[in-house]
Design a protein around this motif. Structure first.
Motif, PDB file in Angstrom:
ATOM      1  N   VAL A 185     -12.701  42.711  23.238  1.00  0.00           N
ATOM      2  CA  VAL A 185     -11.581  41.942  23.793  1.00  0.00           C
ATOM      3  C   VAL A 185     -10.285  42.297  23.066  1.00  0.00           C
ATOM      4  O   VAL A 185     -10.247  42.413  21.832  1.00  0.00           O
ATOM      5  CB  VAL A 185     -11.848  40.422  23.668  1.00  0.00           C
ATOM      6  N   GLN A 186      -9.212  42.464  23.847  1.00  0.00           N
ATOM      7  CA  GLN A 186      -7.895  42.777  23.295  1.00  0.00           C
ATOM      8  C   GLN A 186      -6.994  41.543  23.359  1.00  0.00           C
ATOM      9  O   GLN A 186      -7.105  40.722  24.268  1.00  0.00           O
ATOM     10  CB  GLN A 186      -7.254  43.925  24.077  1.00  0.00           C
ATOM     11  N   ASP A 187      -6.104  41.418  22.388  1.00  0.00           N
ATOM     12  CA  ASP A 187      -5.185  40.284  22.375  1.00  0.00           C
ATOM     13  C   ASP A 187      -4.357  40.258  23.658  1.00  0.00           C
ATOM     14  O   ASP A 187      -3.769  41.271  24.045  1.00  0.00           O
ATOM     15  CB  ASP A 187      -4.244  40.375  21.167  1.00  0.00           C
ATOM     16  N   GLY A 188      -4.357  39.105  24.333  1.00  0.00           N
ATOM     17  CA  GLY A 188      -3.579  38.964  25.560  1.00  0.00           C
ATOM     18  C   GLY A 188      -4.356  39.226  26.832  1.00  0.00           C
ATOM     19  O   GLY A 188      -3.816  39.055  27.937  1.00  0.00           O
ATOM     20  N   ASP A 189      -5.611  39.645  26.722  1.00  0.00           N
ATOM     21  CA  ASP A 189      -6.416  39.880  27.929  1.00  0.00           C
ATOM     22  C   ASP A 189      -6.493  38.619  28.787  1.00  0.00           C
ATOM     23  O   ASP A 189      -6.705  37.518  28.265  1.00  0.00           O
ATOM     24  CB  ASP A 189      -7.844  40.304  27.559  1.00  0.00           C
ATOM     25  N   VAL A 190      -6.346  38.803  30.107  1.00  0.00           N
ATOM     26  CA  VAL A 190      -6.586  37.724  31.067  1.00  0.00           C
ATOM     27  C   VAL A 190      -7.975  37.999  31.643  1.00  0.00           C
ATOM     28  O   VAL A 190      -8.211  39.064  32.218  1.00  0.00           O
ATOM     29  CB  VAL A 190      -5.525  37.711  32.178  1.00  0.00           C
ATOM     30  N   MET A 191      -8.913  37.046  31.474  1.00  0.00           N
ATOM     31  CA  MET A 191     -10.313  37.336  31.787  1.00  0.00           C
ATOM     32  C   MET A 191     -10.936  36.309  32.727  1.00  0.00           C
ATOM     33  O   MET A 191     -10.571  35.129  32.732  1.00  0.00           O
ATOM     34  CB  MET A 191     -11.132  37.414  30.492  1.00  0.00           C
ATOM     35  N   HIS A 192     -11.866  36.800  33.532  1.00  0.00           N
ATOM     36  CA  HIS A 192     -12.683  35.937  34.391  1.00  0.00           C
ATOM     37  C   HIS A 192     -14.106  36.463  34.265  1.00  0.00           C
ATOM     38  O   HIS A 192     -14.363  37.650  34.454  1.00  0.00           O
ATOM     39  CB  HIS A 192     -12.209  36.010  35.848  1.00  0.00           C
ATOM     40  N   PHE A 193     -15.055  35.581  33.905  1.00  0.00           N
ATOM     41  CA  PHE A 193     -16.407  36.034  33.591  1.00  0.00           C
ATOM     42  C   PHE A 193     -17.383  35.760  34.715  1.00  0.00           C
ATOM     43  O   PHE A 193     -17.402  34.683  35.321  1.00  0.00           O
ATOM     44  CB  PHE A 193     -16.900  35.345  32.313  1.00  0.00           C
ATOM     45  N   LYS A 194     -18.202  36.764  35.013  1.00  0.00           N
ATOM     46  CA  LYS A 194     -19.311  36.623  35.947  1.00  0.00           C
ATOM     47  C   LYS A 194     -20.571  36.437  35.104  1.00  0.00           C
ATOM     48  O   LYS A 194     -20.821  37.196  34.167  1.00  0.00           O
ATOM     49  CB  LYS A 194     -19.451  37.884  36.815  1.00  0.00           C
ATOM     50  N   PHE A 195     -21.384  35.415  35.452  1.00  0.00           N
ATOM     51  CA  PHE A 195     -22.594  35.174  34.677  1.00  0.00           C
ATOM     52  C   PHE A 195     -23.669  34.573  35.577  1.00  0.00           C
ATOM     53  O   PHE A 195     -23.394  34.072  36.674  1.00  0.00           O
ATOM     54  CB  PHE A 195     -22.305  34.235  33.497  1.00  0.00           C
ATOM     55  N   ASN A 196     -24.900  34.613  35.113  1.00  0.00           N
ATOM     56  CA  ASN A 196     -26.012  34.094  35.865  1.00  0.00           C
ATOM     57  C   ASN A 196     -27.021  33.497  34.899  1.00  0.00           C
ATOM     58  O   ASN A 196     -27.510  34.172  34.003  1.00  0.00           O
ATOM     59  CB  ASN A 196     -26.675  35.218  36.686  1.00  0.00           C
ATOM     60  N   VAL A 197     -27.294  32.195  35.029  1.00  0.00           N
ATOM     61  CA  VAL A 197     -28.229  31.523  34.133  1.00  0.00           C
ATOM     62  C   VAL A 197     -29.512  31.225  34.882  1.00  0.00           C
ATOM     63  O   VAL A 197     -29.468  30.595  35.929  1.00  0.00           O
ATOM     64  CB  VAL A 197     -27.609  30.223  33.566  1.00  0.00           C
TER      65      VAL A 197
END
Length: 366
Positions: free
Chosen positions: A354-366
């Motif tokens: 991860v880089q400082d300032g990254d705008v992130m949206h996570f895909k996950f599956n539990v």
């Protein structure tokens, strides 16, 4: 992830006043006598970050939620604290529980405010506190290292590692140097060193508490502290706790006018927070949407699943990928849709750092 900075120093240097100003509360009783603070006061402070406002404006976010840094107001240390003087054992225990030390030093003259040593000498004050921390660590290691060495002779690998790493720290302390100068060689040695929870292993930020007129440029006292910090590889900032106290309760526009009149471009809070972040090697990433724009904190070098875990443990456990846009691209291209069209929305996997300032949206599956 909760990071806490412990505010330490001799009595009557401005610790509680600074804590009140930083947390914009009057949670800590500030008074002109030693040991005013018996139990440590804890406050969470929102980290000022103009990038968050920019992101929220583009996304039309209803709420803005900054990341936070904790401050712990720890009672004043005195000479002999390592031997229990002035409730020293309790205070040293409170320091052991924080991630970094914010060391407030009195860099102002005021005959109405008593100094425990009846003199203004921030370098001497810093040495007094550091000596007590070193003595406490020395006492601890002089028991633990021989015990580890004894176990190591029986073939205990963990004990052998402990004897080596903590032995280095003990040698430094015997030379009058802080344990933070120890240099672990690999991740296992780093783990052992951190588990020891040595007081002088914690990173230090010196806060020079100056009079109002010296808030912009500092004074002769603060100049000496900056020299000391540079020699140690530590950080230092100038703050006027008196000015920060006046800022509490002001409206944002009033604050800007007041700061300009004092020749300042930002609050002491902003300087302390930024230096605290740097001290702890932290970075910020963002999640942005119509409901909220939010900042999150991770260590430099953290990978995408770890960042996802800051939001929810399920996200880390079931991590698939992180949709990532660099901050500059998000702003320049007018948000997520513009970034997608320009091919600046990246699909990053588990090994992405991860880089400082990254705008992130996570895909996950539990």
């Amino acid at each position: 992830m909760g990071f806490r900075c412990g505010i330490v120093g001799l009595p009557n240097v401005g610790k509680s006043t600074l804590f009140n100003a930083l947390t914009e509360t009057q949670a800590a009783q500030a008074a002109n006598y030693p040991f005013c603070t018996i139990e440590p006061n804890v406050g969470q402070v929102g980290v000022p970050d103009s990038r968050l406002d920019e992101l929220a404006a583009i996304a039309g976010s209803q709420k803005i939620i900054p990341t936070q840094l904790g401050f712990v107001d720890i009672a004043g240390l005195v000479r002999g604290a390592s031997k229990g003087e002035g409730l020293g054992n309790q205070f040293l225990g409170n320091i052991r529980e924080v991630d970094a030390i914010v060391h407030v030093l009195r860099c102002f003259e005021n005959d109405d405010i008593q100094h425990v040593d009846n003199k203004i000498d921030p370098i001497s004050d810093a040495d007094t506190v550091e000596t007590e921390l070193m003595l406490s660590d020395l006492e601890s290691l002089e028991k633990r290292v021989p015990a580890a060495q004894k176990k190591a002779t029986g073939g205990d690998k963990e004990a052998k590692l402990m004897a080596s790493v903590l032995g280095q720290a003990l040698d430094l302390l015997r030379q009058g140097k802080p344990a933070r100068l120890t240099q672990p060689k690999d991740e296992e040695e780093v783990r052992i060193f951190r588990q020891a929870q040595l007081l002088t292993a914690k990173p230090v930020l010196y806060v020079c508490n100056v009079e109002e007129g010296a808030a912009a440029e500092g004074n002769a006292y603060s100049a000496r502290v900056f020299e000391k910090a540079k020699a140690e590889g530590a950080n230092a900032v100038i703050v006027s706790a008196a000015i920060e106290s006046e800022l509490v309760g002001m409206e944002p526009d009033e604050r800007l006018v007041f700061l300009e009149e004092m020749g300042l471009h930002e609050t002491g809070l902003a300087r302390v927070i930024r230096s605290g972040y740097d001290l702890l090697h932290l970075i910020t990433f963002f999640t942005v949407g119509p409901k909220e724009a939010r900042a999150w904190t991770v260590h430099k070098g953290a990978k995408a699943p770890e960042a996802a875990g800051e939001i929810h443990s399920d996200m880390q456990r079931g991590f698939i990928r992180g949709e990532t846009i660099a901050f500059d691209d998000y702003i320049a291209l007018g948000g997520e849709n513009g970034a997608k069209e320009a091919g600046k929305l990246r699909q990053e996997g588990k090994e992405y750092v991860v880089q400082d300032g990254d705008v992130m949206h996570f895909k996950f599956n539990v």
